[in-house]
Enzyme design. Structure first.
Site, PDB file in Angstrom:
ATOM      1  N   HIS A 267       6.580   0.532  -3.584  1.00 42.61           N
ATOM      2  CA  HIS A 267       5.719  -0.636  -3.389  1.00 42.61           C
ATOM      3  C   HIS A 267       4.246  -0.294  -3.555  1.00 42.61           C
ATOM      4  O   HIS A 267       3.442  -1.179  -3.836  1.00 42.61           O
ATOM      5  CB  HIS A 267       5.932  -1.219  -1.992  1.00 42.61           C
ATOM      6  CG  HIS A 267       7.329  -1.683  -1.739  1.00 42.61           C
ATOM      7  ND1 HIS A 267       7.926  -2.683  -2.470  1.00 42.61           N
ATOM      8  CD2 HIS A 267       8.261  -1.284  -0.842  1.00 42.61           C
ATOM      9  CE1 HIS A 267       9.155  -2.879  -2.024  1.00 42.61           C
ATOM     10  NE2 HIS A 267       9.381  -2.044  -1.050  1.00 42.61           N
ATOM     11  N   HIS A 292      -2.831   3.624   2.080  1.00 45.27           N
ATOM     12  CA  HIS A 292      -2.163   3.187   0.854  1.00 45.27           C
ATOM     13  C   HIS A 292      -3.025   2.153   0.137  1.00 45.27           C
ATOM     14  O   HIS A 292      -4.034   1.678   0.686  1.00 45.27           O
ATOM     15  CB  HIS A 292      -0.779   2.601   1.166  1.00 45.27           C
ATOM     16  CG  HIS A 292      -0.836   1.439   2.107  1.00 45.27           C
ATOM     17  ND1 HIS A 292      -0.734   1.582   3.473  1.00 45.27           N
ATOM     18  CD2 HIS A 292      -1.008   0.112   1.882  1.00 45.27           C
ATOM     19  CE1 HIS A 292      -0.821   0.407   4.056  1.00 45.27           C
ATOM     20  NE2 HIS A 292      -0.999  -0.519   3.103  1.00 45.27           N
ATOM     21  N   THR A 379       1.101  -6.458   6.298  1.00 43.15           N
ATOM     22  CA  THR A 379       1.123  -7.329   5.117  1.00 43.15           C
ATOM     23  C   THR A 379       2.380  -7.124   4.284  1.00 43.15           C
ATOM     24  O   THR A 379       2.510  -7.667   3.196  1.00 43.15           O
ATOM     25  CB  THR A 379      -0.122  -7.094   4.242  1.00 43.15           C
ATOM     26  OG1 THR A 379      -0.117  -5.733   3.774  1.00 43.15           O
ATOM     27  CG2 THR A 379      -1.389  -7.354   5.036  1.00 43.15           C
TER      28      THR A 379
END
Length: 426
Positions: A267, A292, A379
């Site tokens: 992801h 990230h 999120t």
């Protein structure tokens, strides 16, 4: 004259006799044809009935075989049901549940495992339709670490599905019989299943993950497997715009240099951080766990998103999460990101630790640390809430080429409703 009359009479009688004979012959022929036809029809019907009888015998044999197989499976199921009834009876008084609730009441930051255990006891004591039982399973699911606590996820999802909630358990959440098949303990897997499994593409992304940024498991459908993503009232990211409520505290990063531990998790590009790096929020320490990237930036400022954002994820000793966000605007090449991209795996896989490469997360921060602050959520699924966000006002440059080198074209969740929240600023 009399002779002529006799000849005519004889001729008429002869003709009549011939006609009678012809009619008799035709009648006999017709009767014979009808008999032949009836006989042929009877033979066809006998053949059809014989085939049906044979088929019925075969089906009866199959049914008897299935009954025998069901009888074999029924024995273990009866034992399991008896064991379950015994466990349920053991918790029926509610004493154990009260003891657990009293013990856990002192701990405001229960782990997902403890919440799951408490939910399980409530399930045995109060039943699956009890609102508090459902709430306990939902809370356990929200707190779960999606990458490390699959058993907790499976147990909570099956319990919620049994309670009538619209939850679809993950494919890995196999029931005992499914686990036995996967381990080769049974051989009753259908040929269709075998073909489907063998024909699956090894590089099919959706076969490896259970949510995505587009398609059937895009953000608009996350709520089908992750309830909080759909029902939460404090979801992130937000469009950050005034008016702002002033806060008087500050944040102070204290990040340390350590070995570069980088991975592509399917992801995003993520960097795991060794213990020791902290973010102090109004004096309270939060340990930096990982950071990230998202493309484009998940947060928007006055409706405008930037090229990317880096999220630094922190955790307090009590389990509270805090995210520090640094927006990356299009500009000059960033030498710090250049180092990361040189070692970032292009494809999903385990963590990589390049030999001799050290990294300090502080190198990604701007000089000025003024921030916007709001209460939000993760999120990404399971969209756990009660996450504190601190989005820095100052931005850091990243070049167009470096944005293009990021292996994900888009991995940002859509903006979420503000609802009754207030966005703050220092």
């Amino acid at each position: 004259m009399i002779f002529s009359f006799l000849i005519k009479s004889y001729t008429m009688k002869k003709t009549l006799a011939i006609v009678v004979l012809l009619l008799a012959a035709l009648g006999a022929g017709g009767f014979a044809y009808l008999q032949w036809k009836a006989s042929a029809g009877a033979k066809t019907e006998i053949t059809t009935l014989t085939e049906k009888a044979t088929t019925a015998e075969q089906k009866q044999g199959d049914v008897e075989k299935e009954l025998e197989e069901l009888k074999e499976k029924l024995g273990p199921l009866q034992v399991t049901a008896q064991q379950m009834e015994a466990v349920k009876a053991a918790f029926a008084s509610g004493v154990t549940m009260k003891d657990l609730e009293a013990a856990y009441a002192k701990d405001k930051n229960l782990s997902a495992e403890r919440l799951l255990g408490l939910a399980g006891v409530r399930l045995l004591t109060k039943g699956g339709q009890d609102p508090a039982t459902v709430s306990a399973f939902e809370k356990a699911l929200e707190m779960t670490d999606w990458t490390r606590q699959q058993k907790v996820i499976c147990a909570a999802q099956y319990a919620l599905a049994a309670a009538g909630k619209e939850v679809k358990p993950l494919s890995e959440c196999a029931m005992p019989t499914q686990v036995a098949k996967a381990e080769g303990k049974t051989d009753d897997k259908s040929e269709a299943d075998k073909k489907e499994t063998s024909g699956a593409k090894k590089d099919d992304k959706h076969a490896a993950v259970h949510w995505d940024y587009e398609g059937l498991m895009g953000p608009e459908n996350w709520g089908k497997e992750f309830p909080k993503c759909a029902r939460g009232k404090e979801q992130a990211p937000l469009d950050i715009k005034g008016p702002f409520q002033k806060v008087r505290f500050s944040i102070a990063p204290d990040y340390k240099t350590g070995p570069l531990r980088i991975l592509n998790n399917g992801h995003t590009i993520q960097v795991n951080v060794n213990p020791g790096s902290k973010l102090r929020i109004d004096g309270a320490p939060f340990e930096l766990v990982q950071f990230h990237f998202h493309r484009p930036s998940e947060e928007a400022i006055n409706g405008r998103r930037q090229a990317m954002v880096v999220h630094f994820v922190h955790k307090s000793s009590g389990g509270e999460l805090a995210v520090l966000g640094v927006l990356l605007q299009m500009g000059n090449e960033n030498p710090v990101i250049k180092t990361l991209w040189e070692h970032a795996p292009a494809k999903e896989g385990p963590e990589q630790q390049p030999e001799g490469v050290a990294f300090n997360p502080a190198n990604l921060l701007p000089r000025e640390l003024d921030f916007y602050h709001y209460d939000g959520s993760l999120t990404t699924p399971p969209c756990t809430e009660k996450v504190k966000f601190y989005i820095l006002r100052s931005m850091v440059n990243i070049s167009r080429e470096q944005v293009a080198q990021f292996p994900f074209k888009m991995n940002a969740r859509p903006l979420q409703p503000l609802n009754e929240r207030v966005i703050m600023s220092n």
